[in-house]
Design an enzyme around this catalytic site. Structure first.
Site, PDB file in Angstrom:
ATOM      1  CG  HIS A  21      -1.842   1.081   1.393  1.00  0.00           C
ATOM      2  ND1 HIS A  21      -1.818   1.945   2.457  1.00  0.00           N
ATOM      3  CD2 HIS A  21      -2.865   1.477   0.608  1.00  0.00           C
ATOM      4  CE1 HIS A  21      -2.792   2.824   2.342  1.00  0.00           C
ATOM      5  NE2 HIS A  21      -3.443   2.563   1.232  1.00  0.00           N
ATOM      6  NE  ARG A  22      -1.849   5.764   1.285  1.00  0.00           N
ATOM      7  CZ  ARG A  22      -2.372   6.454   2.288  1.00  0.00           C
ATOM      8  NH1 ARG A  22      -1.588   7.191   3.051  1.00  0.00           N
ATOM      9  NH2 ARG A  22      -3.672   6.422   2.515  1.00  0.00           N
ATOM     10  CD  GLU A  31      -3.137   2.222  -3.084  1.00  0.00           C
ATOM     11  OE1 GLU A  31      -4.046   3.069  -3.154  1.00  0.00           O
ATOM     12  OE2 GLU A  31      -2.141   2.349  -2.332  1.00  0.00           O
ATOM     13  CG  ASP A  83      -3.027   6.983  -3.311  1.00  0.00           C
ATOM     14  OD1 ASP A  83      -4.113   6.390  -3.209  1.00  0.00           O
ATOM     15  OD2 ASP A  83      -2.061   6.783  -2.534  1.00  0.00           O
ATOM     16  CG  HIS A 127      -3.270   9.282   0.239  1.00  0.00           C
ATOM     17  ND1 HIS A 127      -3.949  10.079   1.140  1.00  0.00           N
ATOM     18  CD2 HIS A 127      -4.082   8.214   0.011  1.00  0.00           C
ATOM     19  CE1 HIS A 127      -5.094   9.513   1.456  1.00  0.00           C
ATOM     20  NE2 HIS A 127      -5.206   8.379   0.784  1.00  0.00           N
ATOM     21  CD  GLU A 175      -7.397   5.456  -4.047  1.00  0.00           C
ATOM     22  OE1 GLU A 175      -8.179   6.276  -3.524  1.00  0.00           O
ATOM     23  OE2 GLU A 175      -6.700   4.652  -3.386  1.00  0.00           O
ATOM     24  CE  LYS A 189      -6.891   9.744  -2.735  1.00  0.00           C
ATOM     25  NZ  LYS A 189      -7.551   8.807  -1.766  1.00  0.00           N
ATOM     26  CG  ASP A 216       0.300   0.938   5.465  1.00  0.00           C
ATOM     27  OD1 ASP A 216       0.094   1.190   4.271  1.00  0.00           O
ATOM     28  OD2 ASP A 216      -0.380   1.440   6.393  1.00  0.00           O
TER      29      ASP A 216
END
Length: 246
Positions: free
Chosen positions: A6-7, A33, A35, A48, A108, A110, A228
């Site tokens: 995640h990120r 993943e 953003d 993000h 993703e 945003k 994470d």
């Protein structure tokens, strides 16, 4: 259970930076993943928040600054002095990290707070230029954007993001249409999501950082988790697989 960083590897590296993405690319995980937002000069950047306040030494909205202006700030020092000088990456730079890997790349959009006109087209252009259409899934809480991706690139995987589940979520998925559902951890064990899985929906769950939460999702039919803590989850699910095999 598939594992997505995640990120990037965001528990050990500053989120959504190249350092976090290179670290994730070196792990035996399934995906990553991140953003994207749009700058004043219409460059797609990976971050993000709508502002740079939390993850840099600057202040202001991404949409109000050019890429050059955004790159005047430090996006690593807030996390650790070790990462001082980290710049905000562009989508192309991040995609290039994963182009030669087998990782599934979740972008993703945003656009659920500010409407970024043409963001879908710009993202797709970058993905196509690197020949990564089959490697990417594009997701968003902005379901209009999810639907536009389906229209612009019907063969590319898209996913609708949810904070809370809705009744008949599988039917809604078909109307968008979306190829996957990305739901919050509490929603993942509720009846509408369970029924969607039974009907064949691909469900991925965010954000799972605790082993006890991961344990709740075993044997549910959930396809993947965003975390994470990718190494913690690799260890947890790896040990479970060993126990099952034995």
């Amino acid at each position: 259970m598939k594992i997505y960083a995640h990120r990037g590897y965001s528990s050990k590296y500053p989120e959504n930076t190249l350092a976090a993405f290179y670290a994730a690319a070196n792990l035996p995980i399934d995906g990553v993943e991140f953003d994207v937002h749009l700058t004043k000069d219409r460059q797609v950047v990976v971050i993000h928040d709508e502002t740079i306040d939390r993850t840099s030494n600057g202040k202001g909205f991404v949409k109000d600054m050019t890429l050059q202006e955004l790159r005047e700030f430090d996006y690593g020092s807030w996390f650790s002095k070790e990462f001082a000088g980290a710049r905000i990456p562009t989508l192309k730079e991040v995609l290039s990290v994963f182009r030669s890997t087998d990782l599934h790349v979740n972008i993703e959009l945003k656009s659920d707070i500010f409407v970024y006109s043409g963001l879908e087209e710009l993202v797709l252009r970058e993905v196509e230029s690197l020949e990564m259409l089959e490697q990417v899934v594009i997701s968003s809480f902005d379901h209009e954007a999810v639907a536009r991706v389906a229209e612009l690139a019907p063969n590319l995987e898209n996913a609708a993001l949810f904070v809370n589940t809705i009744l008949d979520i599988a039917e809604y998925q078909g109307k968008l249409p979306a190829k996957a559902l990305h739901v919050s951890l509490p929603s993942a064990v509720r009846r509408p999501v369970r029924e969607a899985i039974e009907k064949g929906s691909v469900v991925r769950v965010w954000t799972v950082n605790e082993v006890e939460h991961a344990a709740l999702l075993t044997n549910t039919g959930v396809d993947a988790i965003f975390t994470d803590e990718p190494e913690t989850m690799l260890s947890f699910f790896g040990k479970r697989n060993v126990l099952i095999e034995e």
